[in-house]
Scaffold this motif. Sequence first.
Motif, PDB file in Angstrom:
ATOM      1  N   CYS A 124      57.966  41.356  84.877  1.00  0.00           N
ATOM      2  CA  CYS A 124      57.929  41.862  83.502  1.00  0.00           C
ATOM      3  C   CYS A 124      57.382  40.644  82.627  1.00  0.00           C
ATOM      4  O   CYS A 124      57.967  39.448  82.867  1.00  0.00           O
ATOM      5  CB  CYS A 124      59.512  41.959  83.261  1.00  0.00           C
ATOM      6  SG  CYS A 124      59.473  42.355  81.519  1.00  0.00           S
ATOM      7  N   PHE A 144      57.075  46.754  82.052  1.00  0.00           N
ATOM      8  CA  PHE A 144      58.068  45.886  81.871  1.00  0.00           C
ATOM      9  C   PHE A 144      59.329  46.375  82.987  1.00  0.00           C
ATOM     10  O   PHE A 144      59.056  47.307  83.775  1.00  0.00           O
ATOM     11  CB  PHE A 144      58.542  46.346  80.420  1.00  0.00           C
ATOM     12  CG  PHE A 144      57.550  46.108  79.520  1.00  0.00           C
ATOM     13  CD1 PHE A 144      57.144  44.557  79.067  1.00  0.00           C
ATOM     14  CD2 PHE A 144      56.750  47.064  78.885  1.00  0.00           C
ATOM     15  CE1 PHE A 144      56.336  44.491  78.034  1.00  0.00           C
ATOM     16  CE2 PHE A 144      55.935  46.678  77.931  1.00  0.00           C
ATOM     17  CZ  PHE A 144      55.594  45.595  77.858  1.00  0.00           C
ATOM     18  N   CYS A 151      62.931  45.441  77.202  1.00  0.00           N
ATOM     19  CA  CYS A 151      61.601  44.371  77.284  1.00  0.00           C
ATOM     20  C   CYS A 151      60.653  45.253  76.636  1.00  0.00           C
ATOM     21  O   CYS A 151      59.855  44.627  75.823  1.00  0.00           O
ATOM     22  CB  CYS A 151      61.594  44.117  78.589  1.00  0.00           C
ATOM     23  SG  CYS A 151      62.634  42.721  79.178  1.00  0.00           S
TER      24      CYS A 151
END
Length: 58
Positions: A3, A17, A22
């Motif tokens: 990520c 991600f 995120c």
Amino acid sequence: MTCPICQKETDPKYRPFCSKRCADVDLGRWLNGSYAIPAVEEDLPDEADTGHPTQRPN
């Protein structure tokens, strides 16, 4: 692949991600301008410099 926000392993559902959180952090960075690319605007020559009128949109 990890990520780009937290460096954890990615989840195929949120790729690239690891989670919705995120992905939302990344979107927030785009929306507030954190990822802006600096640019230098060029000055266009005006009539006096070229002797020709500059075309302007209608």
